[in-house]
Design an enzyme around this catalytic site. Structure first.
Site, PDB file in Angstrom:
ATOM      1  N   ASP A 282       0.865  -1.172   0.000  1.00  0.00           N
ATOM      2  CA  ASP A 282       0.000   0.000   0.000  1.00  0.00           C
ATOM      3  C   ASP A 282       0.914   1.239   0.000  1.00  0.00           C
ATOM      4  OD1 ASP A 282      -2.098   1.759   0.055  1.00  0.00           O
ATOM      5  OD2 ASP A 282      -3.197   0.707   1.625  1.00  0.00           O
TER       6      ASP A 282
HETATM    7  C1  BGC Z   1      -5.041   3.276   0.302  1.00  0.00           C
HETATM    8  C2  BGC Z   1      -5.242   2.300  -0.830  1.00  0.00           C
HETATM    9  C3  BGC Z   1      -5.063   2.965  -2.156  1.00  0.00           C
HETATM   10  C4  BGC Z   1      -3.702   3.630  -2.184  1.00  0.00           C
HETATM   11  C5  BGC Z   1      -3.395   4.308  -3.495  1.00  0.00           C
HETATM   12  C6  BGC Z   1      -3.780   4.093   0.143  1.00  0.00           C
HETATM   13  O1  BGC Z   1      -3.740   5.123   1.059  1.00  0.00           O
HETATM   14  O2  BGC Z   1      -4.993   2.573   1.515  1.00  0.00           O
HETATM   15  O3  BGC Z   1      -6.513   1.726  -0.731  1.00  0.00           O
HETATM   16  O4  BGC Z   1      -5.201   2.037  -3.187  1.00  0.00           O
HETATM   17  O5  BGC Z   1      -3.661   4.607  -1.162  1.00  0.00           O
HETATM   18  O6  BGC Z   1      -4.162   5.406  -3.706  1.00  0.00           O
END
Ligand code: BGC
Length: 762
Positions: A282
């Protein structure tokens, strides 16, 4: 016939192998030419610089610099064909000339916005979800995106967690069915991606939804047995459906951050479930392992790679430290090659080596995105994602009634779009007011209230995100009118009306990421409005916009009807009006328990019994497992939702009362539409293992069917049960069906199931 089928199967298998070996050969040759730096570069994913759709490439762009040095495998966050084409051209002329992969958070639709995932799950209709997801894939691929950060399949039992909005609720079986639907909608059914199919990314792996106390990013503390029985099935089913990538989660499990957790990534996902794709972290999750207390960036990067992470999103940990770790013997060339190969394989399957511009067709967006057809699908889908929680008979409304539409969410475009909508068309999202006005003639409107009584809270909710990234930017004024004045205006309109439609709840920024709440009631300023409306004596329909279950005790006791509409996307207002006026009959059912009090949390239907069980709705009794000040049961149980018609269930029958390990038994009920309207009903089957070597939940969903019945029609609904449906992970973590008695229950929701029948497994 059988022979022909076998021959065909052998051919398909052979074709698969040939294809695989062609891919292997291609990647072997490619990797043979790549430098170590270029390989590490493939493991690096960068944000396009915000969620922007109109970007221009300049040589100062950090992504361009990295690309020129061969240090970038993909970019995410943009959906602009022109920008992506420019970056792709640079990628092809730099380093090993490997095309970039372009990711984006396409979570509930893309330019055409669909209901938030929690709402989608309340349709209990995987085919419908697949249809919505197909549209999202087409639109994403037409705007330069070939990789979507979806589905989010985290099971969540605590609605204080704002990201409950992004998943399919609290049940692992339903979550598994939804996970498969998303994967097939995005990717299709094989490894050959058409150019309107995109790579799915299953997230957040794993257990992110079990954050303690519902506080985002918080610690997870669960046993292996508990996760295998209660949480992992959706991730597993997504792997079985062929999902091409996974995103590791922010939380820890067993004291090891998920992003470096070998048990989760390697033992379960890859070895036990056979996942062959790649795992991306993530955003900044690798870097965050420093704050988890594991080590410096070099240490956490090395450990993450070794544990099975392939791509680092936005931490620059891999690209910045892996070479050093290799020199120091902390990682091996094999570790780097393995991760690099997995990413190249995904690019190969997407067809990017054949045509790096495959998803970058400048002609497609105008023709295929946000079309009338896609919006019509969004409306159809949204009709089936509304849950009627209460109806004293006021619904459906008459189109010739005088209707006062009031409330701060009545004419709010972004609240309709929901927590992950980044569509350029958010301001065109149809509001509830607009939808009602399109359907009825005598409509008046008043905003009715602020969101919160506390001004600072209102600012935090509306502008918290902006403040995080631009602390110096002045925010627009809030509370420009007092709540009293707003309420007075609404009450005056209500007095002139036959019926009031009160639109209250959460705005899109009150749920989703970083939006945990300790008080999950409708905010105070809006409840003041509801109370004032109640005092007018007019019938009130509460239309609830929300991304999570809320506590609705007063509302349940005082409103004439409650329709939970979540955030329904581009066509929200039209779809809500369809239901309010009876052009569509509501058929959504809850996939998350609605508690009576936040103090009951976590509250979920598939809980276990204690040694001193206490009935859900019985009063307090000392020395039993209950509270002094609140019942154990929910306000609205999992699986619950009303219709404008009524359904009657016969008793449950079994085709046999005994089953051998390899046998089959059919459980049946006859469902009758006893009302005067046609309607859809989700028939739910639950099991309970009466005695087992480990304790089991009081009820577990093991099947459901959404059927459509004409007024007066009856249908027998059959569920075929095998030992597979009765299995669980025992104390030794073996997946077993234990001999003995099982209660089989069927009903309209998890609470009101018919009298159980006993199935004995020999
Ligand atoms: C979130 C994810 C997301 C990623 C990219 C993160 O903060 O937890 O769900 O896909 O950002 O935007």
């Amino acid at each position: 016939m059988k022979k022909i089928l076998l021959a065909a199967a052998a051919l398909i298998l052979l074709a698969g192998c040939t294809q695989k070996s062609e891919m292997d050969k291609y990647i072997d040759t490619l990797m043979g030419k790549m430098t170590l730096e270029q390989k590490i570069g493939q493991l690096n994913l960068h944000s396009a610089g915000g969620f922007i759709s109109a970007l221009k490439v300049t040589e100062e762009d950090a992504n361009v610099k990295l690309l020129r040095e061969g240090g970038l495998g993909g970019v995410y966050g943009g959906s602009n064909v022109e920008y992506h084409r420019q970056l792709q051209a640079i990628a092809l002329e730099s380093g090993a000339g490997i095309p970039l992969i372009f990711g984006l958070d396409v979570i509930h639709g893309h330019e055409t916005v669909f209901p938030i995932p929690l709402a989608l799950s309340t349709s209990w209709d995987p085919a419908l979800v697949e249809r919505a997801t197909r549209v999202a894939a087409k639109e994403a691929s037409a705007t330069g995106v070939n990789w979507v950060f979806s589905p989010m399949v985290d099971i969540a039992r605590d609605p204080r967690w704002g990201r409950i909005a992004e998943g399919a609720g609290e049940d692992p079986y339903l979550g598994g069915e939804m996970a498969k639907a998303y994967v097939h909608g995005y990717q299709g059914y094989d490894d050959n991606f058409d150019k309107d199919e995109v790579l799915a990314c299953v997230k957040h792996y794993a257990l992110y939804g079990a954050a303690e106390a519902g506080r985002d990013y918080n610690t997870v503390n669960l046993s292996r047995q508990e996760i295998l029985n209660g949480y992992m099935r959706p991730y597993q089913q997504a792997a079985f459906a062929g999902a091409g990538s996974y995103m590791s989660s922010f939380n820890e499990f067993e004291g090891i951050p998920a992003t470096m957790n070998t048990y989760l990534m390697d033992d379960l996902l890859r070895k036990a479930w056979g996942f062959k794709g790649f795992i991306v972290s993530d955003a900044t999750a690798v870097m965050e392992e420093i704050a988890h207390g594991i080590g410096d960036l070099q240490e956490v990067s090395a450990r993450s790679l070794k544990a099975g992470l392939d791509m680092d999103m936005n931490s620059d940990g891999f690209v910045g430290t892996l070479k050093k770790s290799l020199d120091e013997g902390k990682v091996s060339v094999k570790d780097i090659d393995r991760a690099c190969r997995r990413i190249l394989e995904a690019k190969y399957k997407l067809g990017l080596f054949e045509d790096p511009y495959r998803y970058l067709d400048p002609e497609r967006a105008d023709k295929e995105v946000y079309t009338a057809e896609n919006k019509a699908i969004a409306r159809e889908v949204a009709r089936d994602c509304q849950v009627l929680l209460k109806n004293d008979g006021v619904l459906p409304l008459r189109k010739d009634a005088r209707i006062a539409v009031v409330g701060p969410l009545a004419d709010n475009h972004s609240a309709m779009a929901g927590c992950w909508a980044m569509s350029k068309h958010t301001s065109e999202t149809v509001t509830i007011l607009e939808g009602i006005r399109d359907a009825a003639q005598k409509v008046t409107y008043a905003k009715g209230s602020n969101l919160f009584l506390d001004k600072a809270m209102e600012e935090t909710v509306l502008y918290g995100l902006m403040r995080t990234f631009r602390p110096d930017m002045p925010i627009p004024p809030v509370h420009t009118q007092s709540n009293a004045i707003l309420i007075a205006e609404a009450v005056a309109k209500a007095r002139q009306a036959d019926v009031v439609v009160a639109c209250v709840g959460e705005t899109e920024n009150m749920n989703g990421e970083g939006a945990s709440r300790s008080d999950i009631s409708i905010p105070d300023a809006q409840v003041e409005l509801l109370k004032a409306l109640k005092a007018t004596g007019k019938p009130i329909v509460l239309v609830l916009t929300t991304g999570r279950p809320l506590t609705l005790n007063w509302e349940d006791a005082n409103m004439d009807a409650i329709l939970c509409t979540w955030s329904e996307g581009s066509e929200a207002g039209h779809a809500i009006a369809d239901v309010l006026f009876g052009d569509a009959n509501p058929s959504g059912k809850l996939t998350t328990t609605f508690p009576v009090s936040v103090g009951q949390l976590p509250l979920y239907y598939n809980h276990k019994n204690t040694g001193r069980p206490h009935p859900d709705y019985a009063p307090y009794r000392k020395f039993t497992s209950c509270y002094m000040d609140v019942i154990n049961g929910p306000l609205y149980p999992f699986g619950y939702g009303l219709s404008y018609t009524t359904f009657d269930y016969s008793d449950v029958t079994l085709s046999a009362n005994e089953m051998t390990a390899g046998g089959k038994v059919t459980a049946s009920v006859t469902v009758t539409n006893t009302g005067s309207r046609d309607g859809k009903e989700t028939v739910q089957l639950y099991i309970h293992d009466v005695y087992s070597t480990s304790t089991r939940p009081v009820k577990e969903l093991r099947g459901f069917q959404k059927i459509e019945l004409k007024a007066g029609e009856s249908r027998k609904v059959d569920f075929e049960l095998t030992a597979e449906d009765l299995k669980y992970y025992d104390h030794e973590l073996q997946y077993v069906c234990e001999p003995g008695d099982y209660e089989i229950m069927i009903g309209p929701n998890s609470r009101d199931t018919k009298e159980p029948v006993i199935l004995t497994v020999k």
